[in-house]
Design an enzyme around this catalytic site. Structure first.
Site, mmCIF file in Angstrom:
data_model
loop_
_atom_site.group_PDB
_atom_site.id
_atom_site.type_symbol
_atom_site.label_atom_id
_atom_site.label_comp_id
_atom_site.label_asym_id
_atom_site.label_seq_id
_atom_site.Cartn_x
_atom_site.Cartn_y
_atom_site.Cartn_z
ATOM 1 N N ARG A 1 71.074 -12.961 20.828
ATOM 2 C CA ARG A 1 69.734 -13.383 20.435
ATOM 3 C C ARG A 1 68.724 -13.554 21.561
ATOM 4 O O ARG A 1 67.592 -13.971 21.306
ATOM 5 C CB ARG A 1 69.764 -14.685 19.626
ATOM 6 C CG ARG A 1 70.479 -14.562 18.319
ATOM 7 C CD ARG A 1 70.437 -15.790 17.454
ATOM 8 N NE ARG A 1 69.970 -16.992 18.071
ATOM 9 C CZ ARG A 1 69.238 -17.904 17.450
ATOM 10 N NH1 ARG A 1 68.866 -17.721 16.212
ATOM 11 N NH2 ARG A 1 68.875 -18.999 18.066
ATOM 12 N N ASP A 2 69.048 -13.279 22.809
ATOM 13 C CA ASP A 2 68.076 -13.436 23.898
ATOM 14 C C ASP A 2 68.311 -12.396 24.990
ATOM 15 O O ASP A 2 68.344 -12.724 26.172
ATOM 16 C CB ASP A 2 68.146 -14.852 24.463
ATOM 17 C CG ASP A 2 66.967 -15.188 25.362
ATOM 18 O OD1 ASP A 2 65.898 -14.571 25.184
ATOM 19 O OD2 ASP A 2 67.113 -16.066 26.239
#
Length: 93
Positions: A70-71
């Site tokens: 997610r990042d």
């Protein structure tokens, strides 16, 4: 600590004090991908292909374990002395 993949940063140790959690990760002497890009902001085609393939391999491994990063961004991709990439920063995983 359970992830064992050549392109995912290794968690060497972890410990807790009364106020902090400490995570000791493997050392990546070339810094992150943003540092490697430098002032021109580009990689060669060969470097791009290699980094992309290594990151894809790491992501596929993580997804197989039920982990979503997610990042993913250049500052969360570290570069080893050999030039291979290491996916790091699992704060939002």
């Amino acid at each position: 600590m359970s992830v064992d993949h050549p392109y995912v940063i290794k968690l060497e140790h972890s410990f807790v004090s009364t106020t902090h959690l400490y995570l000791i990760m493997a050392y990546a002497p070339r810094g992150n991908l943003t540092d490697v890009l430098g002032p021109c902001g580009r990689l060669t085609v060969l470097q791009t292909r290699l980094a992309s393939a290594e990151l894809a391999s790491a992501i596929i491994c993580l997804h197989g374990m039920g982990i979503v990063h997610r990042d993913i961004k250049a500052s969360n991709v570290l570069v080893e002395s050999s030039g291979h990439v290491l996916l790091s920063d699992f704060g939002l995983a």
